[in-house]
Design a protein around this motif. Sequence first.
Motif, PDB file in Angstrom:
ATOM      1  N   GLN A   1      31.444  60.217 135.968  1.00 54.76           N
ATOM      2  CA  GLN A   1      30.160  60.824 135.607  1.00 54.76           C
ATOM      3  C   GLN A   1      30.373  61.990 134.644  1.00 54.76           C
ATOM      4  O   GLN A   1      29.617  62.132 133.675  1.00 54.76           O
ATOM      5  CB  GLN A   1      29.421  61.316 136.855  1.00 54.76           C
ATOM      6  CG  GLN A   1      28.082  61.981 136.516  1.00 54.76           C
ATOM      7  CD  GLN A   1      27.251  62.313 137.729  1.00 54.76           C
ATOM      8  OE1 GLN A   1      27.272  61.594 138.722  1.00 54.76           O
ATOM      9  NE2 GLN A   1      26.498  63.409 137.661  1.00 54.76           N
ATOM     10  N   GLU A   2      31.371  62.805 134.898  1.00 53.26           N
ATOM     11  CA  GLU A   2      31.634  63.932 133.997  1.00 53.26           C
ATOM     12  C   GLU A   2      32.016  63.437 132.606  1.00 53.26           C
ATOM     13  O   GLU A   2      31.614  64.027 131.602  1.00 53.26           O
ATOM     14  CB  GLU A   2      32.751  64.800 134.570  1.00 53.26           C
ATOM     15  CG  GLU A   2      32.328  65.593 135.800  1.00 53.26           C
ATOM     16  CD  GLU A   2      33.514  66.227 136.505  1.00 53.26           C
ATOM     17  OE1 GLU A   2      33.295  67.220 137.239  1.00 53.26           O
ATOM     18  OE2 GLU A   2      34.661  65.737 136.349  1.00 53.26           O
ATOM     19  N   LEU A   3      32.782  62.349 132.534  1.00 54.18           N
ATOM     20  CA  LEU A   3      33.154  61.779 131.242  1.00 54.18           C
ATOM     21  C   LEU A   3      31.918  61.291 130.500  1.00 54.18           C
ATOM     22  O   LEU A   3      31.746  61.564 129.299  1.00 54.18           O
ATOM     23  CB  LEU A   3      34.136  60.632 131.442  1.00 54.18           C
ATOM     24  CG  LEU A   3      34.544  59.884 130.172  1.00 54.18           C
ATOM     25  CD1 LEU A   3      35.272  60.802 129.206  1.00 54.18           C
ATOM     26  CD2 LEU A   3      35.402  58.667 130.515  1.00 54.18           C
TER      27      LEU A   3
ATOM     28  N   ASP B   1      31.600  47.132 133.799  1.00 52.68           N
ATOM     29  CA  ASP B   1      32.396  47.384 134.995  1.00 52.68           C
ATOM     30  C   ASP B   1      33.493  48.418 134.761  1.00 52.68           C
ATOM     31  O   ASP B   1      33.769  49.249 135.635  1.00 52.68           O
ATOM     32  CB  ASP B   1      33.032  46.073 135.488  1.00 52.68           C
ATOM     33  CG  ASP B   1      32.009  45.149 136.131  1.00 52.68           C
ATOM     34  OD1 ASP B   1      30.884  45.627 136.428  1.00 52.68           O
ATOM     35  OD2 ASP B   1      32.317  43.964 136.322  1.00 52.68           O
ATOM     36  N   ASP B   2      34.111  48.385 133.584  1.00 58.34           N
ATOM     37  CA  ASP B   2      35.264  49.251 133.357  1.00 58.34           C
ATOM     38  C   ASP B   2      35.037  50.360 132.331  1.00 58.34           C
ATOM     39  O   ASP B   2      35.934  51.172 132.098  1.00 58.34           O
ATOM     40  CB  ASP B   2      36.478  48.416 132.915  1.00 58.34           C
ATOM     41  CG  ASP B   2      36.205  47.638 131.627  1.00 58.34           C
ATOM     42  OD1 ASP B   2      35.010  47.488 131.266  1.00 58.34           O
ATOM     43  OD2 ASP B   2      37.176  47.173 130.997  1.00 58.34           O
ATOM     44  N   ARG B   3      33.827  50.405 131.730  1.00 60.07           N
ATOM     45  CA  ARG B   3      33.641  51.361 130.637  1.00 60.07           C
ATOM     46  C   ARG B   3      32.162  51.624 130.383  1.00 60.07           C
ATOM     47  O   ARG B   3      31.286  50.873 130.819  1.00 60.07           O
ATOM     48  CB  ARG B   3      34.303  50.842 129.360  1.00 60.07           C
ATOM     49  CG  ARG B   3      33.664  49.567 128.815  1.00 60.07           C
ATOM     50  CD  ARG B   3      34.472  48.968 127.674  1.00 60.07           C
ATOM     51  NE  ARG B   3      33.801  47.798 127.115  1.00 60.07           N
ATOM     52  CZ  ARG B   3      34.292  47.037 126.141  1.00 60.07           C
ATOM     53  NH1 ARG B   3      35.478  47.316 125.628  1.00 60.07           N
ATOM     54  NH2 ARG B   3      33.611  46.002 125.681  1.00 60.07           N
ATOM     55  N   PHE B   4      31.915  52.698 129.659  1.00 55.98           N
ATOM     56  CA  PHE B   4      30.583  53.013 129.139  1.00 55.98           C
ATOM     57  C   PHE B   4      30.579  52.685 127.645  1.00 55.98           C
ATOM     58  O   PHE B   4      31.536  53.001 126.931  1.00 55.98           O
ATOM     59  CB  PHE B   4      30.238  54.481 129.355  1.00 55.98           C
ATOM     60  CG  PHE B   4      30.270  54.898 130.795  1.00 55.98           C
ATOM     61  CD1 PHE B   4      29.240  54.530 131.662  1.00 55.98           C
ATOM     62  CD2 PHE B   4      31.335  55.627 131.306  1.00 55.98           C
ATOM     63  CE1 PHE B   4      29.269  54.907 132.991  1.00 55.98           C
ATOM     64  CE2 PHE B   4      31.371  56.014 132.629  1.00 55.98           C
ATOM     65  CZ  PHE B   4      30.347  55.649 133.485  1.00 55.98           C
ATOM     66  N   VAL B   5      29.497  52.061 127.195  1.00 56.21           N
ATOM     67  CA  VAL B   5      29.398  51.623 125.801  1.00 56.21           C
ATOM     68  C   VAL B   5      28.309  52.435 125.105  1.00 56.21           C
ATOM     69  O   VAL B   5      27.138  52.400 125.515  1.00 56.21           O
ATOM     70  CB  VAL B   5      29.070  50.119 125.714  1.00 56.21           C
ATOM     71  CG1 VAL B   5      28.991  49.675 124.256  1.00 56.21           C
ATOM     72  CG2 VAL B   5      30.111  49.304 126.475  1.00 56.21           C
TER      73      VAL B   5
ATOM     74  N   GLN C   1      31.242  52.767 120.447  1.00 57.27           N
ATOM     75  CA  GLN C   1      32.338  53.562 121.023  1.00 57.27           C
ATOM     76  C   GLN C   1      32.405  53.311 122.519  1.00 57.27           C
ATOM     77  O   GLN C   1      31.375  53.207 123.184  1.00 57.27           O
ATOM     78  CB  GLN C   1      32.108  55.050 120.717  1.00 57.27           C
ATOM     79  CG  GLN C   1      33.149  55.982 121.314  1.00 57.27           C
ATOM     80  CD  GLN C   1      32.656  56.624 122.590  1.00 57.27           C
ATOM     81  OE1 GLN C   1      31.535  57.110 122.657  1.00 57.27           O
ATOM     82  NE2 GLN C   1      33.491  56.628 123.633  1.00 57.27           N
ATOM     83  N   PHE C   2      33.628  53.222 123.041  1.00 57.27           N
ATOM     84  CA  PHE C   2      33.849  52.930 124.449  1.00 57.27           C
ATOM     85  C   PHE C   2      34.522  54.109 125.135  1.00 57.27           C
ATOM     86  O   PHE C   2      35.485  54.687 124.619  1.00 57.27           O
ATOM     87  CB  PHE C   2      34.738  51.693 124.620  1.00 57.27           C
ATOM     88  CG  PHE C   2      34.250  50.479 123.875  1.00 57.27           C
ATOM     89  CD1 PHE C   2      33.007  49.930 124.147  1.00 57.27           C
ATOM     90  CD2 PHE C   2      35.032  49.891 122.895  1.00 57.27           C
ATOM     91  CE1 PHE C   2      32.551  48.811 123.464  1.00 57.27           C
ATOM     92  CE2 PHE C   2      34.595  48.772 122.203  1.00 57.27           C
ATOM     93  CZ  PHE C   2      33.348  48.229 122.488  1.00 57.27           C
ATOM     94  N   SER C   3      34.040  54.455 126.320  1.00 62.83           N
ATOM     95  CA  SER C   3      34.692  55.435 127.191  1.00 62.83           C
ATOM     96  C   SER C   3      35.097  54.705 128.466  1.00 62.83           C
ATOM     97  O   SER C   3      34.242  54.257 129.245  1.00 62.83           O
ATOM     98  CB  SER C   3      33.740  56.589 127.527  1.00 62.83           C
ATOM     99  OG  SER C   3      33.434  57.345 126.376  1.00 62.83           O
TER     100      SER C   3
END
Length: 449
Positions: free
Chosen positions: A295-297, A318-322, A410-412
């Motif tokens: 969440q902080e990221l 599932d593994d990242r935020f887009v 961009q992916f986090s």
Amino acid sequence: MSRQFTQQQIDDLTLPFEEHALDALLADDLDSVRSWLDRMAQGHAGLDALSAHALARKMGKLRQDFGEAEARRLLEVIGRQLMKTWHAQLREGDEKGAFADLVSIYRYQGDAHLNALQETDDEVTLDLAPCGSGGKLDRQGLPDRHPDWYGRWSDGISTFCQGCKACQRALNESLGEDVWTTEKGEDGHCRMRFRKRSSQGSRLFTDQELETLPKTRVQLAREKLDAGETDIEPLLRGQRKEWQPWHDFGVVWLEYFYATALDKGGADYLDEMLAQTYEPAFDAGFPRYSALSDQELLEEVAKTWNYHCADFSVTEEDDRFVFRLDPCGSGGRLFRGEMWRDMFHYGEPLSPTMAEPHNINFNRHQAPTYCTHCAASNRAQLKDGPEGSNPRFFVIDGHAQQRPGQACRQFSYKKNADRAAMDPALPAQIGLDWTSADRAIPARNLENK
């Protein structure tokens, strides 16, 4: 892994600070408004610092590689292109607009304090007490601690300030007289003078403008609240993009350094410049980003894009935020020709695309030169391989934005994501092969996400 948030929760977590401040204002919660103002004042701090350091190090790189005389010449070539819109504006006699826009560049630099403008029949004077760019770097002792990158040149002026002086010389030479000058003082202070020509003997600014022009919206909003006035909604709305003058000036300035590197040594030299002057900033941030929760990221990267003058939406996998950037606040807006003051268009001097593929341009034909720094930041994050420990907090899909008007992506990646399962197509864009005969990973369809 599984998804952690509803789409509504993601939308709420990625709102710009100003929206929270507006909600608090509507609820008459002035303590919360003040708290959000504090956060808004620092919203662009990370980007501001990155820009100042990256610019100074590129100036230092040119001096190290080509000598001081050639570095000065290159800085003035860059300065002429940076100042071209001011040259035209002053030739047309719009001194008020030209001077005000120059002031706005310095208004938003981190930790700067601008005194009220002073005006006489002959000039307008601004005291930076202190300056938030070169003066800030001086106050941090960087010219002495890292002289190759930030040090004083033969005239005693430190590296970042050489770039500022080069812009002044370029503008003044184009106009045939000294219109914009600075005098460096002690402890990062600087006095800036704007000489009147067409307006000599007349008044350009009202007393109120002399007082308010050097202030940010946050400063003005705080003054109103201190005076018991709550009509600050216009000062809050859109605040995340208020610093666009310095943001865009710095972005265009950086692009001109990339173009200069291409001219001096081709794509390999640009690759080297970015490896030495940009990637270290990502390396330095790894411990901080590694410590963030998912969440902080999400919140931190959203803050970055909000203050990077981007328009974006976010979805969770599932593994990242887009992050869908439409457009990104730097390379995307450059590609579309949407910069402040119409400062930049590809195809103009110092504004090339790169015809041939290279790892530093995501191995693309006719790649936008500015976007090479995103390839460099991807390399910083991914160079330790599929099993590596570097945080993958800001990975760019360098093939998403093929034409002006297209969105970038961009992916986090989440903290506990399966690192070995990352799309091999992403590192492949920068020349890293994460597949092997016994361990092939099918790539997601990046083009259609």
